[in-house]
Design a protein around this motif. Structure first.
Motif, PDB file in Angstrom:
ATOM      1  N   LYS A  40       0.840  -1.208   0.000  1.00 50.61           N
ATOM      2  CA  LYS A  40       0.000   0.000   0.000  1.00 50.61           C
ATOM      3  C   LYS A  40       0.869   1.251   0.000  1.00 50.61           C
ATOM      4  CE  LYS A  40      -3.773  -2.268   2.438  1.00 50.61           C
ATOM      5  NZ  LYS A  40      -4.388  -2.529   3.753  1.00 50.61           N
ATOM      6  N   ILE A  41       1.949   1.232   0.794  1.00 51.84           N
ATOM      7  CA  ILE A  41       2.856   2.381   0.838  1.00 51.84           C
ATOM      8  C   ILE A  41       3.534   2.565  -0.509  1.00 51.84           C
ATOM      9  CG2 ILE A  41       4.970   3.272   1.889  1.00 51.84           C
ATOM     10  CD1 ILE A  41       4.137   1.802   4.463  1.00 51.84           C
ATOM     11  N   LYS A  42       3.970   1.458  -1.118  1.00 57.23           N
ATOM     12  CA  LYS A  42       4.633   1.545  -2.421  1.00 57.23           C
ATOM     13  C   LYS A  42       3.702   2.113  -3.487  1.00 57.23           C
ATOM     14  CE  LYS A  42       8.109  -2.138  -2.079  1.00 57.23           C
ATOM     15  NZ  LYS A  42       8.552  -3.430  -2.644  1.00 57.23           N
ATOM     16  N   ILE A  43       2.459   1.684  -3.476  1.00 59.23           N
ATOM     17  CA  ILE A  43       1.492   2.186  -4.463  1.00 59.23           C
ATOM     18  C   ILE A  43       1.268   3.683  -4.272  1.00 59.23           C
ATOM     19  CG2 ILE A  43      -0.934   2.088  -5.158  1.00 59.23           C
ATOM     20  CD1 ILE A  43      -0.802  -0.956  -4.514  1.00 59.23           C
ATOM     21  N   MET A  44       1.122   4.124  -3.011  1.00 60.82           N
ATOM     22  CA  MET A  44       0.917   5.549  -2.744  1.00 60.82           C
ATOM     23  C   MET A  44       2.124   6.376  -3.163  1.00 60.82           C
ATOM     24  SD  MET A  44      -0.951   5.411   0.997  1.00 60.82           S
ATOM     25  CE  MET A  44      -1.101   7.192   1.150  1.00 60.82           C
ATOM     26  N   ALA A  45       3.336   5.766  -3.092  1.00 63.66           N
ATOM     27  CA  ALA A  45       4.573   6.491  -3.418  1.00 63.66           C
ATOM     28  C   ALA A  45       5.020   6.248  -4.858  1.00 63.66           C
ATOM     29  CB  ALA A  45       5.674   6.067  -2.459  1.00 63.66           C
ATOM     30  N   ASN A  46       4.180   5.554  -5.656  1.00 66.87           N
ATOM     31  CA  ASN A  46       4.509   5.254  -7.061  1.00 66.87           C
ATOM     32  C   ASN A  46       5.802   4.458  -7.192  1.00 66.87           C
ATOM     33  OD1 ASN A  46       2.231   6.616  -8.226  1.00 66.87           O
ATOM     34  ND2 ASN A  46       3.269   8.563  -7.827  1.00 66.87           N
ATOM     35  N   LEU A  47       5.970   3.471  -6.335  1.00 66.14           N
ATOM     36  CA  LEU A  47       7.140   2.601  -6.389  1.00 66.14           C
ATOM     37  C   LEU A  47       6.757   1.246  -6.984  1.00 66.14           C
ATOM     38  CD1 LEU A  47       8.713   3.332  -2.876  1.00 66.14           C
ATOM     39  CD2 LEU A  47       9.290   4.374  -5.068  1.00 66.14           C
ATOM     40  N   VAL A  72      10.508   0.083   5.929  1.00 62.57           N
ATOM     41  CA  VAL A  72      10.086   1.352   5.326  1.00 62.57           C
ATOM     42  C   VAL A  72      10.198   2.465   6.358  1.00 62.57           C
ATOM     43  CG1 VAL A  72       8.168   2.624   4.293  1.00 62.57           C
ATOM     44  CG2 VAL A  72       8.522   0.230   3.699  1.00 62.57           C
ATOM     45  N   VAL A  73      10.766   3.584   5.931  1.00 61.72           N
ATOM     46  CA  VAL A  73      10.790   4.783   6.761  1.00 61.72           C
ATOM     47  C   VAL A  73      10.035   5.888   6.038  1.00 61.72           C
ATOM     48  CG1 VAL A  73      12.209   6.560   7.841  1.00 61.72           C
ATOM     49  CG2 VAL A  73      12.978   4.183   7.862  1.00 61.72           C
ATOM     50  N   LEU A  74       9.069   6.469   6.720  1.00 60.23           N
ATOM     51  CA  LEU A  74       8.299   7.590   6.187  1.00 60.23           C
ATOM     52  C   LEU A  74       8.751   8.858   6.901  1.00 60.23           C
ATOM     53  CD1 LEU A  74       4.719   5.990   6.249  1.00 60.23           C
ATOM     54  CD2 LEU A  74       6.393   5.900   4.419  1.00 60.23           C
TER      55      LEU A  74
END
Length: 476
Positions: free
Chosen positions: A152-159, A196-198
Motif C-alpha cells: 500500500k505504501i509503495k502504491i501511494m509512493a509510485n514505487l 520502510v521509513v516515512l
C-alpha cells in the motif's frame, strides 16, 4: 507487581478498543482460566462492571482494582484519545483496508513526529515513531499482514511493488482535511523483508522565524551580521536531526525580499516558500548538488542555498559561488562550529580559500525541555558531571524528568535549539590561513559561548536535565 510497571502483552491490549478502554476505564492484562483479566478503578462496583463487560465483550471477565491515578496513567500510555492525547506503548494493529495506514500517518502528524519506521524481524513486525528525537514503539503488526501494508505504501509512493531486492525512494503527497504535506518514503531490503521509513515533511513555513528558533540575543546579532553580508559562505553544522534545516529556512525567510533572487537545491524540499526558486535533488538523472550549483551561477542569483556540502565537488562549487559575489547557505556534518574549517580543508579546499570565503560558522543541537507540570527539584550531586568537566557556574539544585499525563509520562515536553555562532573577522581569518585550529582564547575574548556553555545554561536554569545535555558537555 506494581501495575504501572507491567509489560502488557500487545495482543491483550488489542482485545479492547480505545473507546471501550476510556469509557469503562479498563485495561486488559492477561487471559486466565476464569476469563479475560482487566484492570479497573478501585472505586467502581466490580460486580456490576463485570456483568456489563461480559455482555459488551462476549467473554468472561475478571477485574483487578487499582488506584485511579494508576489507571489514568496506563490509559494515557496505552491508548490514543480523540482529543489528541496519545500513547507511547505498543498495541497490536489490525490493518485491513486503507484505514490503518492513513490513521497512522495522521496520528504521527498529530504527535509532531518526524519519522515513521515500519520494520520486520524473524518473529515480529512493529511500527515505531520518532517524537522529540526519540524512537517510540507504537504498534505490533501481524507478519501475515505486513506485505500488504508495504505494498500500500509503495502504491501511494509510485514505487515498484514487484521489486523487493533493491532499495527504493519515493514521495507521497498526503491530504489530511485542509492540511496537505509531503512524505518522503525510503524502502530498504533487510534480512526478513523490507523496512520502510516515512519522513513527514512540514510544508508550512508560517511559524518559522529567526527570532524564535533558539538564538540568544548575542548569537542572533552575530548570525545576522553574517546574513546581511552580500557574499561568503554561512555553514551550519550538526548531526542529522539537530534542526539545521529549520534554521536555514528561517534564514531564507528573513532574506526573502522582492529585490533578491534566491535559489535552493535540496534533498528533500521540506518547506515551500513563495518567492524562492526551490529545486529537488535527483541524483538518478544527474541533478546533483554540484551540477545544480553550476546552473545556478548562470541564473543571476543573489542568495544560494545548498542542502548539504557532502563531497569535494560540491564544496568547490560553493567556494566558487562565494568568490563570485554570492551569499551561500549550507550545512555540513561536524561536531563544532570551528570544525567546519577543518572539514572543508579535508575536502581539499586550500586554507586561504576557506579564509576568504567563510563568512559565519554555526554549530547546532536540539535539547529536550522538561515538562513544566511535573519536573521535580532535588539537590545536585556534582559527580553527575563528566569526568574533568569544569562547570561554568555552581549548581546546587537540579530538576528531574518525572512524567505525568501532560507529557505522556516522558518527563519532557518540546525541544529547544542551542547554538554556537562564530562570525569570521580578520584575526580569525588569519588563524585559518595559518592552519591554527585552537582558537578558544580568541572566542572567549569575543564573548562567544560554546555549545556546551549554552546547553549548561539551560540545565542551570532548570529547563532540562543533566542527562539531556551530558553529550554536549564533551564539546567544551
Amino acid at each position: 507487581m506494581n501495575a504501572q510497571n507491567q509489560d502488557f502483552n500487545p495482543a491483550f491490549i488489542h482485545s479492547v478498543s480505545k473507546e471501550q478502554a476510556w469509557h469503562y476505564r479498563i485495561l486488559p492484562k492477561d487471559n486466565s482460566p476464569d476469563g479475560l483479566v482487566l484492570l479497573c478503578d478501585e472505586d467502581v462496583d466490580r460486580s456490576q462492571l463485570a456483568d456489563e463487560l461480559e455482555i459488551v465483550l462476549g467473554k468472561s471477565i475478571v477485574l483487578e482494582s487499582h488506584p485511579t491515578a494508576t489507571i489514568s496513567m496506563l490509559l494515557n500510555k496505552h491508548y490514543l484519545k480523540e482529543n489528541g492525547q496519545h500513547q507511547f506503548q505498543k498495541m497490536t494493529a489490525a490493518i485491513e483496508g486503507d484505514g490503518f495506514l492513513n490513521d497512522l500517518i495522521r496520528e504521527a502528524r498529530s504527535l509532531k513526529s518526524s519519522d515513521i519506521h515500519i520494520e520486520i524481524y524473524e518473529e515480529r513486525c512493529r511500527v515505531r515513531i520518532r517524537i522529540d528525537g526519540m524512537m517510540v514503539e507504537r504498534y505490533v503488526l501481524k507478519r501475515t499482514e505486513y506485505p500488504a501494508l508495504i505494498n500500500k505504501i509503495k502504491i501511494m509512493a509510485n514505487l515498484d511493488i514487484a521489486e523487493k531486492r533493491l532499495p527504493q525512494d519515493g514521495r507521497i503527497n498526503f491530504k489530511n482535511g485542509e492540511e496537505q504535506f509531503d512524505i518522503r518514503v525510503s524502502v530498504l531490503p533487510t534480512l526478513h523483508g523490507e523496512k520502510v521509513v516515512l519522513r513527514l515533511l512540514n510544508n508550512n513555513a508560517a511559524n518559522i522565524d529567526l527570532n524564535h528558533v533558539g538564538f540568544s540575543d548575542f548569537d542572533l546579532a552575530n548570525y545576522l551580521q553574517g546574513v546581511k553580508r552580500p557574499n561568503g559562505i554561512i555553514l551550519i553544522s550538526g548531526p542529522t536531526g539537530s534542526g539545521k534545516t529549520t534554521t536555514l529556512y528561517a534564514t531564507l525567510k528573513y532574506l526573502n525580499k522582492e529585490t533578491r533572487n534566491i535559489l535552493t537545491i535540496e534533498d528533500p524540499i521540506e518547506y515551500t516558500l513563495a518567492g524562492i526558486n526551490q529545486v529537488q535533488l535527483k541524483e538518478s538523472i544527474g541533478l546533483t548538488f554540484a551540477s545544480a550549483l553550476r546552473t545556478f551561477l548562470r541564473q543571476d542569483p543573489d542568495v544560494i542555498m545548498v542542502g548539504e556540502i557532502r563531497d569535494p565537488e560540491t564544496a568547490n562549487m560553493a567556494i566558487r559561488a562565494a568568490l563570485t559575489g554570492h551569499l551561500v547557505l549550507s550545512t555540513v556534518h561536524t561536531n563544532s562550529a570551528w570544525g567546519t574549517v577543518s572539514r572543508l580543508m579535508d575536502m581539499g579546499i586550500p586554507s586561504f580559500l576557506v579564509a576568504n570565503t567563510l563568512n559565519t560558522t554555526v554549530a547546532q543541537r536540539l535539547v529536550r525541555l522538561l515538562c513544566k507540570k511535573c519536573k521535580q527539584k532535588e539537590d545536585f550531586d556534582p559527580s553527575l558531571y563528566p569526568k574533568q568537566f569544569k562547570p561554568f557556574a555552581p549548581v546546587t539544585e537540579h530538576h528531574l524528568a518525572k512524567g505525568c499525563e501532560h507529557c505522556y509520562y516522558t518527563g519532557y515536553s518540546g525541544r529547544k535549539a542551542v547554538y554556537e555562532v562564530i562570525p569570521l573577522d580578520q584575526e580569525l581569518t588569519f588563524e585559518i590561513k595559518q592552519g591554527n585550529m585552537y582558537i578558544n582564547p580568541l572566542l572567549e575574548a569575543r564573548g562567544i559561548r560554546s555549545l556546551a556553555e549554552n546547553a549548561f545554561a539551560l540545565f542551570a536554569s532548570g529547563d532540562t536535565t543533566i542527562e539531556e545535555i551530558y553529550p554536549l558537555l564533551f564539546t567544551n
